[in-house]
Scaffold this active site. Sequence first.
Site, short mmCIF file in Angstrom:
data_model
loop_
_atom_site.label_atom_id
_atom_site.label_comp_id
_atom_site.label_asym_id
_atom_site.label_seq_id
_atom_site.Cartn_x
_atom_site.Cartn_y
_atom_site.Cartn_z
CE1 TYR A 92 -3.73 2.50 0.72
CE2 TYR A 92 -2.26 3.36 2.40
CZ TYR A 92 -3.39 3.48 1.62
OH TYR A 92 -4.18 4.61 1.75
CB THR A 120 0.26 1.62 -4.42
OG1 THR A 120 -0.48 1.83 -3.21
CG2 THR A 120 0.49 0.13 -4.61
NE ARG A 146 -14.73 6.74 13.75
CZ ARG A 146 -14.36 7.95 14.22
NH1 ARG A 146 -13.16 8.11 14.76
NH2 ARG A 146 -15.17 8.98 14.13
#
Length: 276
Positions: A193, A196, A231
């Site tokens: 992640y 990227t 969240r």
Amino acid sequence: MSKAVAVVTGANKGIGLAIVRGLCRAGFPGDVVLTARNEKLGHEAVDMLREEGLETVFHQLDVCDQTSAERLRDFLQNTYGGLDVLVNNAGIAYKNDAVEPFSEQAEVTMRTNFWGTLKVSRALLPLLRPCARVVNVSSFVSKRALGQCSPQLQAKFRDAELSEEELCSLMEEFVKAAQRGKHKEEGWPTTAYGTTKIGVTVLSRIQARVLSQTRAGDGILLNACCPGWVRTDMAGPKAPKSPEEGAETPVYLALLPRGAAEPHGQLVWDKEVQEW
């Protein structure tokens, strides 16, 4: 003059939906197009916003599909004659306890987060009108991952003259190294992640530089941003920020006033420019 239009990718839930909501509540003077890969979920998001008194337009978009991006381009060209705001928000991340091999995580995450952002940009950036705003949603994790790269890779990712083609080659190298199980010894981070999102941040710097060269005087501003730890389904329930709080910086950058000259080509977090 044609009606103004803003596009948000990956917008049926989470930060993307909150960005659409934020643009509408801020009084964006035109249509806000909510895009999602899944048409049913996209229409449900539009219906939910309508119940809140917010009118949006839905258009299907799979960021991993060039044809899908081109269909959106044609819709925008035919309906509005251009584009005023683009928020490249669509992205994915594997959970920390994901069982998929790192090689698979690298390839799949890169396909959506980097190549998807690039596909949409290549389709839609030519539609930008003067004073348009582009926001590529990156992450503070990109900066942390940059610090885990070898000095040689760090120098490449900070090179002010790095080309889009060279960046694409680097992103391909990471995936191939991960597939060989050699990414760590070749100087790459251990986060798919994060790598990227290095790509998204650096792509933004390159795109901004090219716009300054090819559209000088048009007042277009393009930046990467970090929403923070939010969240969402992706980040989990323990994150400190609500989706609405995460949307604040993307919405701020999308609505930078006409005549503003900066930020441009920057990574922005909590409305503050971060050193890269």
